[in-house]
Design a protein around this motif. Structure first.
Motif, PDB file in Angstrom:
ATOM      1  N   ASP A 297       0.825  -1.200   0.000  1.00  0.00           N
ATOM      2  CA  ASP A 297       0.000   0.000   0.000  1.00  0.00           C
ATOM      3  C   ASP A 297       0.864   1.256   0.000  1.00  0.00           C
ATOM      4  O   ASP A 297       2.086   1.200   0.134  1.00  0.00           O
ATOM      5  CB  ASP A 297      -0.964   0.006   1.189  1.00  0.00           C
ATOM      6  CG  ASP A 297      -0.240  -0.179   2.527  1.00  0.00           C
ATOM      7  OD1 ASP A 297       0.939   0.217   2.631  1.00  0.00           O
ATOM      8  OD2 ASP A 297      -0.852  -0.724   3.459  1.00  0.00           O
ATOM      9  N   LYS A 298       0.209   2.399  -0.124  1.00  0.00           N
ATOM     10  CA  LYS A 298       0.899   3.685  -0.248  1.00  0.00           C
ATOM     11  C   LYS A 298       1.768   3.980   0.966  1.00  0.00           C
ATOM     12  O   LYS A 298       2.888   4.503   0.833  1.00  0.00           O
ATOM     13  CB  LYS A 298      -0.131   4.798  -0.451  1.00  0.00           C
ATOM     14  CG  LYS A 298       0.459   6.180  -0.640  1.00  0.00           C
ATOM     15  CD  LYS A 298      -0.639   7.201  -0.900  1.00  0.00           C
ATOM     16  CE  LYS A 298      -0.065   8.597  -1.104  1.00  0.00           C
ATOM     17  NZ  LYS A 298      -1.143   9.588  -1.386  1.00  0.00           N
ATOM     18  N   GLU A 299       1.274   3.646   2.164  1.00  0.00           N
ATOM     19  CA  GLU A 299       1.998   3.986   3.390  1.00  0.00           C
ATOM     20  C   GLU A 299       3.287   3.190   3.542  1.00  0.00           C
ATOM     21  O   GLU A 299       4.248   3.652   4.167  1.00  0.00           O
ATOM     22  CB  GLU A 299       1.097   3.744   4.619  1.00  0.00           C
ATOM     23  CG  GLU A 299      -0.014   4.768   4.798  1.00  0.00           C
ATOM     24  CD  GLU A 299      -1.096   4.644   3.746  1.00  0.00           C
ATOM     25  OE1 GLU A 299      -1.291   3.535   3.210  1.00  0.00           O
ATOM     26  OE2 GLU A 299      -1.732   5.671   3.430  1.00  0.00           O
ATOM     27  N   ASN A 300       3.348   1.984   2.968  1.00  0.00           N
ATOM     28  CA  ASN A 300       4.487   1.101   3.204  1.00  0.00           C
ATOM     29  C   ASN A 300       5.348   0.865   1.968  1.00  0.00           C
ATOM     30  O   ASN A 300       6.217  -0.006   1.992  1.00  0.00           O
ATOM     31  CB  ASN A 300       3.989  -0.261   3.727  1.00  0.00           C
ATOM     32  CG  ASN A 300       3.267  -0.123   5.042  1.00  0.00           C
ATOM     33  OD1 ASN A 300       3.822   0.383   6.012  1.00  0.00           O
ATOM     34  ND2 ASN A 300       2.013  -0.563   5.075  1.00  0.00           N
ATOM     35  N   GLY A 301       5.120   1.622   0.900  1.00  0.00           N
ATOM     36  CA  GLY A 301       5.863   1.326  -0.313  1.00  0.00           C
ATOM     37  C   GLY A 301       6.338   2.551  -1.072  1.00  0.00           C
ATOM     38  O   GLY A 301       6.120   3.694  -0.666  1.00  0.00           O
TER      39      GLY A 301
ATOM     40  N   LEU B  84      -1.540   4.597  -9.060  1.00  0.00           N
ATOM     41  CA  LEU B  84      -0.133   4.233  -8.872  1.00  0.00           C
ATOM     42  C   LEU B  84      -0.018   2.855  -8.243  1.00  0.00           C
ATOM     43  O   LEU B  84      -0.865   2.428  -7.458  1.00  0.00           O
ATOM     44  CB  LEU B  84       0.564   5.257  -7.972  1.00  0.00           C
ATOM     45  CG  LEU B  84       0.832   6.642  -8.565  1.00  0.00           C
ATOM     46  CD1 LEU B  84       1.379   7.577  -7.503  1.00  0.00           C
ATOM     47  CD2 LEU B  84       1.804   6.549  -9.734  1.00  0.00           C
ATOM     48  N   VAL B  85       1.049   2.153  -8.591  1.00  0.00           N
ATOM     49  CA  VAL B  85       1.403   0.892  -7.944  1.00  0.00           C
ATOM     50  C   VAL B  85       2.500   1.193  -6.926  1.00  0.00           C
ATOM     51  O   VAL B  85       3.425   1.960  -7.207  1.00  0.00           O
ATOM     52  CB  VAL B  85       1.891  -0.137  -8.986  1.00  0.00           C
ATOM     53  CG1 VAL B  85       2.581  -1.313  -8.304  1.00  0.00           C
ATOM     54  CG2 VAL B  85       0.733  -0.632  -9.825  1.00  0.00           C
ATOM     55  N   TYR B  86       2.404   0.571  -5.744  1.00  0.00           N
ATOM     56  CA  TYR B  86       3.423   0.766  -4.713  1.00  0.00           C
ATOM     57  C   TYR B  86       4.098  -0.566  -4.427  1.00  0.00           C
ATOM     58  O   TYR B  86       3.446  -1.616  -4.379  1.00  0.00           O
ATOM     59  CB  TYR B  86       2.800   1.317  -3.431  1.00  0.00           C
ATOM     60  CG  TYR B  86       2.224   2.701  -3.603  1.00  0.00           C
ATOM     61  CD1 TYR B  86       2.988   3.829  -3.347  1.00  0.00           C
ATOM     62  CD2 TYR B  86       0.917   2.880  -4.060  1.00  0.00           C
ATOM     63  CE1 TYR B  86       2.462   5.114  -3.517  1.00  0.00           C
ATOM     64  CE2 TYR B  86       0.389   4.143  -4.246  1.00  0.00           C
ATOM     65  CZ  TYR B  86       1.163   5.254  -3.972  1.00  0.00           C
ATOM     66  OH  TYR B  86       0.653   6.510  -4.156  1.00  0.00           O
ATOM     67  N   VAL B  87       5.438  -0.537  -4.260  1.00  0.00           N
ATOM     68  CA  VAL B  87       6.196  -1.757  -3.988  1.00  0.00           C
ATOM     69  C   VAL B  87       7.027  -1.580  -2.720  1.00  0.00           C
ATOM     70  O   VAL B  87       7.437  -0.470  -2.361  1.00  0.00           O
ATOM     71  CB  VAL B  87       7.119  -2.121  -5.170  1.00  0.00           C
ATOM     72  CG1 VAL B  87       6.313  -2.478  -6.406  1.00  0.00           C
ATOM     73  CG2 VAL B  87       8.111  -1.008  -5.469  1.00  0.00           C
ATOM     74  N   SER B  88       7.270  -2.720  -2.062  1.00  0.00           N
ATOM     75  CA  SER B  88       8.038  -2.696  -0.817  1.00  0.00           C
ATOM     76  C   SER B  88       9.466  -3.185  -1.010  1.00  0.00           C
ATOM     77  O   SER B  88      10.249  -3.190  -0.066  1.00  0.00           O
ATOM     78  CB  SER B  88       7.333  -3.576   0.230  1.00  0.00           C
ATOM     79  OG  SER B  88       7.190  -4.905  -0.257  1.00  0.00           O
ATOM     80  N   CYS B  89       9.816  -3.586  -2.245  1.00  0.00           N
ATOM     81  CA  CYS B  89      11.145  -4.141  -2.483  1.00  0.00           C
ATOM     82  C   CYS B  89      12.195  -3.029  -2.525  1.00  0.00           C
ATOM     83  O   CYS B  89      11.875  -1.855  -2.577  1.00  0.00           O
ATOM     84  CB  CYS B  89      11.171  -4.944  -3.788  1.00  0.00           C
ATOM     85  SG  CYS B  89      10.729  -3.951  -5.225  1.00  0.00           S
ATOM     86  N   ASN B  90      13.453  -3.433  -2.470  1.00  0.00           N
ATOM     87  CA  ASN B  90      14.568  -2.493  -2.574  1.00  0.00           C
ATOM     88  C   ASN B  90      14.599  -1.900  -3.973  1.00  0.00           C
ATOM     89  O   ASN B  90      14.679  -2.632  -4.956  1.00  0.00           O
ATOM     90  CB  ASN B  90      15.888  -3.217  -2.321  1.00  0.00           C
ATOM     91  CG  ASN B  90      16.584  -2.679  -1.091  1.00  0.00           C
ATOM     92  OD1 ASN B  90      16.172  -1.664  -0.548  1.00  0.00           O
ATOM     93  ND2 ASN B  90      17.616  -3.376  -0.658  1.00  0.00           N
ATOM     94  N   VAL B  91      14.555  -0.602  -4.093  1.00  0.00           N
ATOM     95  CA  VAL B  91      14.571   0.052  -5.400  1.00  0.00           C
ATOM     96  C   VAL B  91      15.989   0.502  -5.712  1.00  0.00           C
ATOM     97  O   VAL B  91      16.551   1.325  -4.979  1.00  0.00           O
ATOM     98  CB  VAL B  91      13.624   1.271  -5.423  1.00  0.00           C
ATOM     99  CG1 VAL B  91      13.691   1.957  -6.782  1.00  0.00           C
ATOM    100  CG2 VAL B  91      12.192   0.842  -5.117  1.00  0.00           C
TER     101      VAL B  91
END
Length: 470
Positions: free
Chosen positions: A324-328, A347-354
């Motif tokens: 979600d937006k808060e965690n990604g 928008l798509v939100y991701v939690s992985c290392n960018v």
């Protein structure tokens, strides 16, 4: 007052059945009284499984498109055995008049010899006139199509799940019949008028297409003028693009020495000699006149995009990286580029290392690098938000000198020049723009001051184009 006599019965006034007065030399007749057959088609046993890709044409209501026109382009087919066997009753003959009696009611068509052999389904009524020599069949069709008769016939429709006309309604349809010579004159006059209507419709369609396409074509034309040095006047006081290029090269050397960017393995230097364009790349000098699409002002320079900026590819993430937006971290994709502007909805939100290469900052250019549709490949916009990631099917481009050149480079990417160069490159498996393709794009580079004038002028002109209402 019109009267009707049926058999030995007394004549009956039918004034309520005829919609208008006719000349004394004309007569009202019912279709059934001038026809040998009024029937309807049949559906073959087995339904759709009976239909073939070729064979005997089998008409449905959608093939009867109105007036005298029969559309055989989207037609089903049956075999000869079905045609002359189970569907023998609905075999069509030349000069049969067809009327749709289910779905869209009252559309007509005339069967011509070139269309045969044909058969029809139960949504199509078949009217076979008794003495063809006494009637102009086109007149009968035009009469049936007249608004008053259409209204009178269709208002009698039988209300079911699919509204339909019965054969009795078709047979009882009253048609005004003039003398045969007058029928021919009427048809000739209608045909002449219809030819004018068709010509008018064709011109209106061309005009509508032109009106729809005009703003986009005008925009492309102006962008073409902009990157050819024809949109704003040159100023002799401007620092020439050759000096700008020297500053860019110095900036690149500095960034390479600081380890902030990598040295370009295929650094390009383009120059003019003896009225020709030459390029030194990988230590090899070659003439590139055949790659130069047009002449540019003397204060401009031809360069490769890779010589004046940096490219990067986007982030590859997995479905389970989404959050979600808060965690990604927000990831920009091709659907976030709309009409050459960024749109931050959906928008798509991701939690992985960018990785650092997949971060795009305000002022940098985001480009759709891969898409199933070739037309969408290369669409771009300048990002106006800080520190967002971008997806694997996207690429970014940023110019040297802290992105000073980006607004003009965006102008070039929007122009037909970029699109034409892109379309000239053939990709084998997928529609895409690679980093190498971006780096090797030839771009006409104006002096920096002229770039600013071009971008400002474009903002004014394109704003006016958007306001055009056609």
């Amino acid at each position: 007052m019109p009267y009707e006599k049926v058999g030995n019965n007394e004549p009956v006034c039918i004034a309520d059945e005829v919609p208008f007065e006719i000349p004394e030399s004309w007569e009202w007749v019912r279709l059934g009284s001038i026809s040998t057959v009024i029937t309807k088609g049949t559906t073959p046993r087995g339904g759709n499984v009976t239909y073939l890709k070729s064979g005997i044409g089998f008409l449905r209501a959608e093939n009867v498109t109105g007036m005298d026109y029969l559309d055989t382009n989207k037609m089903n087919y049956i075999n000869e055995e079905t045609h002359t066997g189970y569907l023998k009753r609905s075999i069509l003959f030349e000069n049969d008049i067809l009327i749709t009696i289910a779905g869209t009611l009252g559309r007509t068509a005339l069967v011509r010899k070139k269309d045969l052999p044909l058969n029809a389904n139960q949504a199509v009524a078949i009217v076979r006139v008794l003495k063809i020599s006494e009637f102009n069949l086109l007149y009968l069709i035009y009469a049936i199509n007249s608004p008053l008769i259409q209204k009178r016939v269709t208002k009698q429709k039988k209300i079911t799940a699919i509204p339909n006309l019965t054969l009795e309604i078709i047979s009882n349809c009253c048609v005004p019949i003039p003398p045969i010579k007058e029928q021919h004159r009427i048809v000739a006059k209608i045909d002449k008028i219809l030819s004018y209507i068709k010509e008018y419709n064709d011109k209106e369609e061309r005009l509508n297409t032109l009106n729809i396409d005009f703003p986009d074509k005008l925009k492309k034309s102006i962008l073409q003028q902009a990157v050819q040095g024809k949109l704003v006047p040159q100023n002799l006081a401007d620092e020439p693009a050759s000096i700008l290029l020297e500053r860019i090269r110095e900036e690149k050397k500095k960034l390479i020495a600081e380890g902030k960017i990598k040295k370009d393995k295929h650094e390009s230097v383009i120059f003019r000699r003896d009225n020709s364009h030459y390029e030194i790349m990988d230590g090899v000098e070659r003439c590139i006149d055949d790659e130069i699409p047009f002449e540019i002002p003397s204060s401009w320079e031809w360069v490769r995009l890779g010589s004046i900026g940096e490219t990067a590819i986007g982030l590859t993430y997995k479905p389970n990286d989404k959050t979600d937006k808060e965690n990604g971290t927000a990831v920009l994709r091709s659907n976030n580029i709309q009409n050459d502007k960024m749109n931050y909805d959906n928008l798509v939100y991701v939690s992985c290392n960018v990785p650092k290469r997949a971060i795009i900052n305000k002022g940098e250019i985001l480009i759709c690098a891969r898409n199933g549709s070739r037309a969408l490949v290369g669409k771009a916009a300048i990002v106006n938000a800080e520190g967002m990631a971008f997806g694997a099917f996207m690429a970014k481009y940023t110019s040297m000198l802290s992105g000073t050149l980006n607004p003009y480079i965006m102008t070039f990417i929007e122009s037909p020049v970029f699109r034409n160069q892109l379309d000239g490159v053939k990709t084998v498996t997928i529609n895409q723009v690679t980093q190498d393709m971006l780096k090797l794009q030839l771009i006409p580079l104006p002096p920096l001051a002229e770039q600013y004038r071009i971008v400002k002028k474009l903002e004014e002109v394109l704003s006016t184009i958007k306001s055009i209402q056609v």
